[in-house]
Design a protein around this motif. Structure first.
Motif, PDB file in Angstrom:
ATOM      1  N   LEU A 210      35.283 -11.948  -9.535  1.00  0.00           N
ATOM      2  CA  LEU A 210      36.604 -11.458  -9.931  1.00  0.00           C
ATOM      3  C   LEU A 210      36.782 -11.491 -11.441  1.00  0.00           C
ATOM      4  CD1 LEU A 210      38.767 -13.153  -7.164  1.00  0.00           C
ATOM      5  CD2 LEU A 210      38.535 -10.698  -7.550  1.00  0.00           C
TER       6      LEU A 210
ATOM      7  N   GLN B 142      39.929  -7.237  -9.869  1.00  0.00           N
ATOM      8  CA  GLN B 142      40.295  -7.120  -8.467  1.00  0.00           C
ATOM      9  C   GLN B 142      39.952  -5.755  -7.889  1.00  0.00           C
ATOM     10  OE1 GLN B 142      44.454  -8.126  -8.524  1.00  0.00           O
ATOM     11  NE2 GLN B 142      44.075 -10.325  -8.440  1.00  0.00           N
TER      12      GLN B 142
ATOM     13  N   THR C  12      36.210  -5.228  -7.372  1.00  0.00           N
ATOM     14  CA  THR C  12      35.747  -6.115  -6.301  1.00  0.00           C
ATOM     15  C   THR C  12      36.095  -5.541  -4.934  1.00  0.00           C
ATOM     16  OG1 THR C  12      35.957  -8.064  -7.729  1.00  0.00           O
ATOM     17  CG2 THR C  12      35.915  -8.443  -5.347  1.00  0.00           C
TER      18      THR C  12
ATOM     19  N   ASN D 266      34.807 -11.057  -0.132  1.00  0.00           N
ATOM     20  CA  ASN D 266      35.935 -11.389  -0.988  1.00  0.00           C
ATOM     21  C   ASN D 266      37.147 -10.491  -0.823  1.00  0.00           C
ATOM     22  OD1 ASN D 266      34.859 -13.664  -2.603  1.00  0.00           O
ATOM     23  ND2 ASN D 266      33.319 -12.161  -3.159  1.00  0.00           N
TER      24      ASN D 266
ATOM     25  N   VAL E 143      41.011 -11.765  -1.755  1.00  0.00           N
ATOM     26  CA  VAL E 143      41.656 -11.050  -2.856  1.00  0.00           C
ATOM     27  C   VAL E 143      42.968 -10.431  -2.391  1.00  0.00           C
ATOM     28  CG1 VAL E 143      41.482  -9.036  -4.371  1.00  0.00           C
ATOM     29  CG2 VAL E 143      39.559 -10.607  -4.167  1.00  0.00           C
TER      30      VAL E 143
END
Length: 374
Positions: free
Chosen positions: A257, A262, A265, A302, A306
């Protein structure tokens, strides 16, 4: 420890689904309906757990669910029909749903106290627990009955709760200290319509990816064993490998990150997961399918943390609760959907819906780029 316990117990249950399917004589569609009991029980308690956390504190509710979840995991192996399986899975789902909302609420409070973006690490513990639970399940699948295996898991779960529960109960986050006596002590942040829509958007992103995690958990072993003629132990290793790569991805999540932000990702994770699941669902050999499962785990790792974390930034604990409930709804509703699609078409084709939703999560993540600070 509670995140790890949750993953450990859930994985221990899912790797025994093929044995319990045979024990109950259920078809793919009736098994899917029985698995809907998990969804129904979880959705009901997820809607109530937020209120319970505000009234009694998220730590106390986490410990209570840490007792109920191990007790309920022993029940499915005692059933001999799809109907009775569905009924006991209502209980299991209620405990599982309550545990997930409560421990995520506790994690949010701890992230605030630590002032570090460590939410992926909590979810890494869940994945690590899932990997250990699935690996252990694979080792004992040929030697222990499902009933004995799940009973032992129940005992382990109760011991972990007895060990870790008192420490959690002694610590009350400063931000939520008054909550045990006055629910009004935690004022709810009022959201404008745009912020509410963004919270829902991130909840849908979480749902798309959790759908894939639930589908692989409940149907991955069956796909390897039924469609690719894998040994039961090797079939159970499929979810263990998925959980391993998801753990690795989440342990590196904070660094990822910081480097990518964000939006990148989310988009990269969704694209990688979509490609991996296409391979996992359609590969003609066990080893290629296992490779696909591994890539899928890395891609999905993730996205859920997130999405939930971003909802929390926007709306505080209420945003986390909303996004988590939507997300875990995807994990719990995905397996029955896969069951119906498997009966109508085939299990490999049904599993490609995981890839479609992962791609949708990537697209939604890109669409939410103006709301992610990155």
């Amino acid at each position: 420890m509670f995140f790890a316990l949750d993953g450990f117990l859930f994985a221990g249950w899912v790797v025994r689904i093929p044995a319990i399917k045979q024990q109950t004589g259920a078809s793919a569609s009736t098994l899917g309906l029985a698995l809907l009991g998990v969804s129904a029980g979880a959705v009901i308690t997820m809607m109530l757990t937020g209120r319970l956390c505000r009234r009694y504190g998220s730590h106390a509710v986490t410990v209570a669910c840490g007792v109920l979840l191990p007790l309920s995991i022993a029940l499915p192996a005692q059933t001999h029909s799809a109907l009775s399986l569905g009924l006991v899975l209502l209980v299991f789902g209620a405990a599982y749903g309550g545990m997930n909302v409560a421990m995520n609420s506790a994690a949010v409070d701890l992230v605030v106290e630590l002032r570090r973006p460590v939410m992926p690490s909590f979810h890494a513990a869940f994945s690590l627990g899932g990997m250990v639970g699935a690996g252990l399940g694979g080792l004992v699948a040929g030697g222990l009955s499902a009933s004995t295996h799940l009973f032992l898991l129940a005992a382990i779960g109760l011991l972990v709760t007895a060990f870790a529960g008192p420490a959690l109960l002694r610590h009350r986050p400063a931000r939520t200290a008054p909550a045990a006596h006055t629910p009004q002590a935690q004022p709810q942040r009022k959201l404008d319509p745009r912020a509410r829509r963004i919270v829902v958007l991130f909840g849908v992103i979480a749902l798309c990816t959790a759908y894939g995690e639930g589908a692989l958990a409940d149907w991955g072993a069956l796909h390897l064993e039924q469609d690719l003629d894998a040994h039961p132990g090797l079939a159970a290793a499929g979810y263990a490998l998925f959980a391993l790569t998801m753990t690795i991805g989440r342990l590196t999540g904070t660094m990822l990150l910081e480097r990518l932000g964000q939006t990148r990702t989310l988009v990269l994770g969704g694209a990688v997961a979509a490609a991996g699941m296409l391979l996992g669902a359609l590969a003609p050999t066990v080893w290629l399918a296992l490779a696909g499962f591994a890539v899928t785990g890395l891609g999905l790792a993730n996205i859920f943390p997130v999405a939930v974390g971003r909802a929390g930034e926007l709306a505080g604990p209420s945003g986390v609760a909303a996004a988590s409930t939507l997300g875990y709804g995807g994990m719990l509703l995905g397996p029955p959907a896969i069951g119906f699609l498997a009966d109508w078409f085939s299990l490999p084709l049904a599993l490609t819906t995981v890839a479609l939703l992962a791609a949708a999560a990537a697209a939604l993540g890109y669409g939410a780029r103006n709301a992610t600070h990155a």
